[in-house]
Write a protein that holds these residues in place. Structure first.
Motif, PDB file in Angstrom:
ATOM      1  N   GLN A 270      -6.959  -0.697  10.441  1.00  0.00           N
ATOM      2  CA  GLN A 270      -7.451   0.594   9.836  1.00  0.00           C
ATOM      3  C   GLN A 270      -8.039   2.078  10.444  1.00  0.00           C
ATOM      4  O   GLN A 270      -8.132   2.922   9.556  1.00  0.00           O
ATOM      5  CB  GLN A 270      -8.959  -0.136   9.045  1.00  0.00           C
ATOM      6  CG  GLN A 270      -8.254  -1.107   7.944  1.00  0.00           C
ATOM      7  CD  GLN A 270      -7.829  -0.591   6.763  1.00  0.00           C
ATOM      8  OE1 GLN A 270      -7.858  -0.100   5.783  1.00  0.00           O
ATOM      9  NE2 GLN A 270      -6.570  -1.364   6.761  1.00  0.00           N
TER      10      GLN A 270
ATOM     11  N   LYS B  96      -6.145   7.958   3.771  1.00  0.00           N
ATOM     12  CA  LYS B  96      -7.222   7.900   2.488  1.00  0.00           C
ATOM     13  C   LYS B  96      -7.469   9.453   2.303  1.00  0.00           C
ATOM     14  O   LYS B  96      -7.227  10.060   2.815  1.00  0.00           O
ATOM     15  CB  LYS B  96      -7.142   6.534   2.112  1.00  0.00           C
ATOM     16  CG  LYS B  96      -7.016   5.235   2.497  1.00  0.00           C
ATOM     17  CD  LYS B  96      -7.813   4.055   2.070  1.00  0.00           C
ATOM     18  CE  LYS B  96      -9.497   4.638   2.252  1.00  0.00           C
ATOM     19  NZ  LYS B  96      -9.711   3.210   2.144  1.00  0.00           N
TER      20      LYS B  96
ATOM     21  N   GLY C  60     -11.645   7.458   3.694  1.00  0.00           N
ATOM     22  CA  GLY C  60     -10.288   6.224   4.988  1.00  0.00           C
ATOM     23  C   GLY C  60     -11.896   6.428   6.274  1.00  0.00           C
ATOM     24  O   GLY C  60     -12.480   6.620   6.435  1.00  0.00           O
TER      25      GLY C  60
END
Length: 590
Positions: A496, A504, A508
């Protein structure tokens, strides 16, 4: 997820390696919570909660009081990414699997929660099947079914317009995940086809590509059931329907929450939770130093953030009066500086390297309180995570920076006189603000002026550092952050924060917006590999690939200097949740 001496760290990493050979449900214990020798009660002493349970008690009653210096990203289990909320939410939101509430390495064992056992995987690790227990109920008395688990996953992974804070592993790996628009836009009552619920107790996940760590993913709060009829997107946090032993008696956005016993919960269907306290109160936006003082006075049970006492309090608690109530735990997390190559002049690799060489990491360590708060880092993966490999790509003498190399890099990128840049940190985290000041001083020595921009932790990722459009518009080239594993493997740590698919519009955690095709491909290949030894090696290789891009500066392998008041019972560290106390076990004699 928004961290002992080297020999102990190595032992823990080895234990993780042995327990992370997914793809077969035989690879991890399905112990339902029986005591082992490492989880017996322990007398209060310095670091006693690292491997034992301090003030062990089976007494029901009392009130656990928690405080936090800011607000959570969300208490909605489908809209959170903070580690402390993942830990806390297990009180009211059960998941398919969870980490065993136990002391020491036993706390890293994945055990069934809503499910009756671990996942049954196909040989290629692309299909995973779970069966849930019968007789499960929400706090309103309605039955919990696998359709509710499916819906919870759909809303949390496929509706960024409403729920943007959590990870999107399911979206990335479910077959058809790229096309599905989520339950708020796609009105097909059957939802995404790649999650099947043939009956109320069976759920089957069909993946587009192999995912050998899927049982770890099933521990995530996003697998908590949510009844579709009660869901109203971002507003659901105001009236969460409980599947755990506690339900919400009250919730005041940004201020507090009060949890009381859920009369519909039954220990017969939940053998891992003792649910001893009568009530759990949590307060938000309490000054960090005030929290410390309340802990020392015994007025608060725990700082829910789990990151330890402030630098101002540290000198007091390591003294003879309070030391026996402290636990200096590796957090399984790394503090690091993200360098965004989409913000000038960091589109030039040599300008990024100038930052790498200029920073005096020992001064950063000193600023947060010295070695008691963590070890100087040279890698993203901390030593307590499966896959850690020791290396130092931007080595400087004694980790104190190298002005000569930094100035040579500045000359190579066309900035021989230095430049001005912006550096972000979380305003309510004194240690992170101290890190920012130390970095600012280091950069000044080579002609780089860093203007510190601070933002509240609760909105740091959703409104500021985790929003690329905001970052670009406000030229936030350097951003301080810290990261711990979503689960204790290299993939659970790295994906991630370094995979391009994790970028994103908001919320994010890939703050450096790294989107390197070779790194993306290496991550996908490694998690598809059902050979545990090969996966473990790959994580260290990928870590090195990331650091070689000069988009991250590893700073500190974090430790949490935690304080437990005498009134706290069943206190133990959980490495599964970033080295904080295990909130499923925690009780209070008050």
């Amino acid at each position: 997820m928004n961290s002992r001496k080297a020999t102990a760290a190595l032992a823990l990493a080895t234990a993780l390696a042995l327990g992370a050979s997914a793809c077969s449900s035989d690879s991890k214990s399905s112990d339902n919570g029986k005591k082992s020798s490492s989880s017996q009660g322990t007398s209060a002493a310095k670091d006693a909660a690292l491997t034992g349970i301090v003030n062990a008690s089976d007494q029901k009653g009392g009130t656990v009081v928690m405080e936090n210096s800011d607000v959570p990203d969300s208490l909605d289990p489908g809209n959170t990414y903070y580690g402390w909320v993942q830990n806390f939410s297990r009180l009211y939101a059960r998941t398919l699997l969870t980490f065993k509430p136990a002391a020491g390495k036993d706390g890293l064992t994945v055990v069934p929660d809503l499910a009756t056992g671990l996942g049954k995987a196909s040989p290629d690790a692309k299909t995973w099947t779970y069966t849930i227990r019968s007789g499960l109920k929400y706090d309103d008395g309605t039955p919990i079914t696998t359709k509710d688990i499916k819906y919870g996953i759909e809303r949390s992974n496929f509706a960024p317009e409403a729920l943007s804070n959590g990870p999107t592993y399911f979206k990335a790996y479910l077959a058809g995940g790229d096309a599905y628009k989520g339950p708020y836009k796609d009105k097909n009552p059957n939802g995404i086809a790649s999650i099947e619920t043939p009956n109320d107790t069976t759920i089957v996940f069909h993946l587009a590509k192999p995912f050998a760590d899927f049982d770890y993913l099933a521990t995530f709060s996003q697998t908590a059931p949510v009844p579709a009829a009660k869901d109203d997107g971002a507003g659901y946090v105001k009236h969460i329907v409980s599947s755990g032993p506690y339900k919400f008696a009250s919730y005041q956005d940004g201020a507090s929450a009060d949890l009381v016993r859920n009369p519909q919960w039954s220990q017969a269907t939940d053998p891992i939770r003792k649910a001893l306290p009568n009530e759990i109160k949590i307060k938000f936006k309490v000054n960090a130093n005030t929290i410390d003082n309340n802990l020392l006075a015994g007025n608060t049970t725990v700082d829910s953030g789990g990151t330890g006492v402030t630098p101002q309090t540290q000198a007091k608690v390591i003294g003879p009066k309070y030391a026996k109530n402290t636990d200096d735990s590796y957090a399984g997390a790394t503090s690091y500086l993200a360098i965004n190559p989409n913000v000038a002049p960091y589109n030039n690799a040599d300008c990024r390297k100038a930052i790498e060489y200029a920073i005096d990491k020992v001064s950063v360590q000193t600023a947060i309180g010295g070695p008691v708060k963590g070890d100087v880092a040279t890698t993203l993966l901390p030593p307590t995570v499966n896959g850690y490999t020791k290396f130092d790509e931007f080595a400087t003498p004694d980790n104190k920076g190298d002005a000569t190399k930094a100035k040579a890099s500045l000359a190579a990128c066309g900035k021989p006189g230095g430049f001005t840049t912006n550096l972000t940190a979380r305003s309510d985290r004194p240690a992170e603000m101290a890190e920012a000041t130390a970095i600012q001083n280091s950069l000044k020595q080579v002609g780089i002026t860093a203007n510190i921009k601070s933002f509240p932790a609760g909105k740091y990722f959703s409104n500021f550092a985790g929003v690329p459009s905001y970052v670009h518009q406000h030229q936030l080239g350097l951003m301080l952050t810290a990261w711990g594993a979503d689960w204790p493997t290299g993939y659970g740590f790295l994906d991630q924060i370094v995979d391009g698919s994790a970028i994103k519009p908001s919320g994010g955690n890939n703050l450096q917006e790294l989107n390197d095709k070779n790194i993306n491909a290496a991550l996908a290949a490694a998690i598809a590999n059902t050979d545990a030894a090969a996966r473990t090696k790959a994580w260290g290789d990928i870590d090195k690939m990331v650091v070689d891009t000069a988009t991250v500066v590893p700073l500190i392998y974090r430790k949490n200097l935690l304080y437990r008041p005498d009134s706290a019972t069943n206190v133990t560290i959980t490495q599964a949740y970033l080295g904080m106390y295990d909130y499923l076990l925690l009780g209070s004699s008050k």
